[in-house]
Design an enzyme around this catalytic site. Sequence first.
Site, PDB file in Angstrom:
ATOM      1  N   SER A   1       0.801  -1.220   0.000  1.00 32.66           N
ATOM      2  CA  SER A   1       0.000   0.000   0.000  1.00 32.66           C
ATOM      3  C   SER A   1       0.835   1.273   0.000  1.00 32.66           C
ATOM      4  O   SER A   1       0.415   2.293  -0.538  1.00 32.66           O
ATOM      5  CB  SER A   1      -0.924   0.001   1.219  1.00 32.66           C
ATOM      6  OG  SER A   1      -0.177  -0.147   2.407  1.00 32.66           O
TER       7      SER A   1
ATOM      8  N   LYS B   1      13.112  -1.031   0.231  1.00 33.80           N
ATOM      9  CA  LYS B   1      11.722  -0.603   0.164  1.00 33.80           C
ATOM     10  C   LYS B   1      11.693   0.849  -0.304  1.00 33.80           C
ATOM     11  O   LYS B   1      12.292   1.723   0.325  1.00 33.80           O
ATOM     12  CB  LYS B   1      11.059  -0.736   1.539  1.00 33.80           C
ATOM     13  CG  LYS B   1       9.562  -0.423   1.544  1.00 33.80           C
ATOM     14  CD  LYS B   1       8.993  -0.349   2.947  1.00 33.80           C
ATOM     15  CE  LYS B   1       9.035  -1.658   3.668  1.00 33.80           C
ATOM     16  NZ  LYS B   1       8.289  -1.597   4.967  1.00 33.80           N
TER      17      LYS B   1
ATOM     18  N   MET C   1      17.882  -2.818   3.771  1.00 36.15           N
ATOM     19  CA  MET C   1      18.182  -3.836   4.788  1.00 36.15           C
ATOM     20  C   MET C   1      18.775  -5.048   4.078  1.00 36.15           C
ATOM     21  O   MET C   1      18.676  -5.195   2.854  1.00 36.15           O
ATOM     22  CB  MET C   1      16.910  -4.230   5.533  1.00 36.15           C
ATOM     23  CG  MET C   1      15.883  -4.934   4.680  1.00 36.15           C
ATOM     24  SD  MET C   1      14.215  -4.936   5.384  1.00 36.15           S
ATOM     25  CE  MET C   1      13.668  -3.286   4.880  1.00 36.15           C
TER      26      MET C   1
ATOM     27  N   ASP D   1       1.368  -5.266  13.258  1.00 37.50           N
ATOM     28  CA  ASP D   1       0.736  -5.668  12.001  1.00 37.50           C
ATOM     29  C   ASP D   1       0.952  -7.167  11.774  1.00 37.50           C
ATOM     30  O   ASP D   1       2.063  -7.593  11.466  1.00 37.50           O
ATOM     31  CB  ASP D   1       1.334  -4.867  10.841  1.00 37.50           C
ATOM     32  CG  ASP D   1       0.629  -5.160   9.519  1.00 37.50           C
ATOM     33  OD1 ASP D   1      -0.242  -6.048   9.490  1.00 37.50           O
ATOM     34  OD2 ASP D   1       0.959  -4.506   8.515  1.00 37.50           O
TER      35      ASP D   1
ATOM     36  N   ASN E   1       4.397 -10.485   6.636  1.00 34.34           N
ATOM     37  CA  ASN E   1       5.443  -9.987   7.537  1.00 34.34           C
ATOM     38  C   ASN E   1       6.194 -11.106   8.240  1.00 34.34           C
ATOM     39  O   ASN E   1       7.108 -10.841   9.023  1.00 34.34           O
ATOM     40  CB  ASN E   1       4.842  -9.048   8.582  1.00 34.34           C
ATOM     41  CG  ASN E   1       4.287  -7.783   7.950  1.00 34.34           C
ATOM     42  OD1 ASN E   1       4.677  -7.424   6.843  1.00 34.34           O
ATOM     43  ND2 ASN E   1       3.374  -7.123   8.640  1.00 34.34           N
TER      44      ASN E   1
ATOM     45  N   ASP F   1       9.010  -5.893   8.211  1.00 36.29           N
ATOM     46  CA  ASP F   1       8.088  -4.748   8.242  1.00 36.29           C
ATOM     47  C   ASP F   1       7.786  -4.281   9.666  1.00 36.29           C
ATOM     48  O   ASP F   1       6.852  -4.743  10.315  1.00 36.29           O
ATOM     49  CB  ASP F   1       6.785  -5.089   7.533  1.00 36.29           C
ATOM     50  CG  ASP F   1       5.988  -3.825   7.191  1.00 36.29           C
ATOM     51  OD1 ASP F   1       6.284  -2.765   7.764  1.00 36.29           O
ATOM     52  OD2 ASP F   1       5.075  -3.914   6.353  1.00 36.29           O
TER      53      ASP F   1
END
Length: 418
Positions: free
Chosen positions: A121, A139, A226, A269, A274, A288
Amino acid sequence: MGRMGGLATGLAGGVAWGGARALARGERPRMDKLLLTPGNLTRVADKLSEMRGAAMKLGQLLSMETGDMLPPELADILGRLRQDAHFMPPKQLKTVLETAYGADFRTKFRGFDTRPLAAASIGQVHRATAADGQALAIKLQYPGVRAAIDSDLDNVAALIRWSGLMPEGLDMAPLMEEARRQLHEEADYDREGRYLARFGALLADDDRFAVPQYREDLSGPDALAMSFEAAEPIETLADAPKPMRDRVISALIELTLRELFEFRLMQTDPNFANYRWRPETGQVVLLDFGASRAISQEVSEGHRALMIAGVQRDREATMAALERLNFIKPDLADHHRDTILDMAEIGFDSMSGPFEFEGNDLADKMRRRGMEIGTERELWHIPPAETLFLQRKMGGLYLLGTRIGARVDLPTLMARYM
């Protein structure tokens, strides 16, 4: 604005066509039935996946939070939002890389795979090799996401109200404000990088878990770098031998208890994406940390008191703990208090011995009782966000344990914290 306007026009056309067909059959059209059609829901899902950002994130949250309580068509369509997002086109990707690393961004890497590993998202993830040779996952945030969070949430909240998905009289404002805060936090990659490093340090001595190494030198507001950690999707664990499934889910539940009572810091989350795992070692790779948040001592100790009271079947202490955590309104009538306590006991009954997720009917029992509670307007109440997101994490682990089919000795795991 254009996308939301196009969505509204498409929905209105669907409603008009559905209403005309209902009238032709001699029926009185119902607005909620006209809106919640597969065609209209497909329009919503498609538009949210195009918009990405806060709009898509809210769709993901709706699909996860409501579980089996949604109509199957809505659950399936919204569930697509956990996977479907539009990749950035090459020109936009180049602009994002130049913004993050400068016009000479190519000198930072030996290699960079322009096709993303995943798109979600708020951003998408790419494989890369740093100039020093380290394999990386990077990311990259979609341009304009941070600036659009507030307006996107306002628009989608209006759409939810218009569709009648939420009951009248239920104040969604506190939850929407918390969603706004969380989305701004998740869009802050510097913040996520700090939590990534912090969880890496907290779990450095626990060989059941692997946390990617934070590359601060290649990170910034729009890019988070990362180490790349090879692993399989957590769902493939369902095909592993039963002892392996039991160990992995037990480890994740124990980690949640440590987050709540030891670290007082939780990654809230529970999206399956994840968690990944390494079949050769059984190790879980954690990903995440944008939704990480500190847990206050009051909330931590409140949940400890609730756990002790529930396990001891002390209804008076259970009610006191629920009120302390603001799970329920104060000064409820006795029959409403009994209804709430009966529901709590269903949950605590499952903790009296090793819990078999596969084939368990706990979710059905809780859902039926919850729907009964939903008919009592006096019981409508949204708990504080800190507690709500913690419950979201626990609920997500329940769904994962059910998907995998594990057996967990809950009393032994909880005893350490009682």
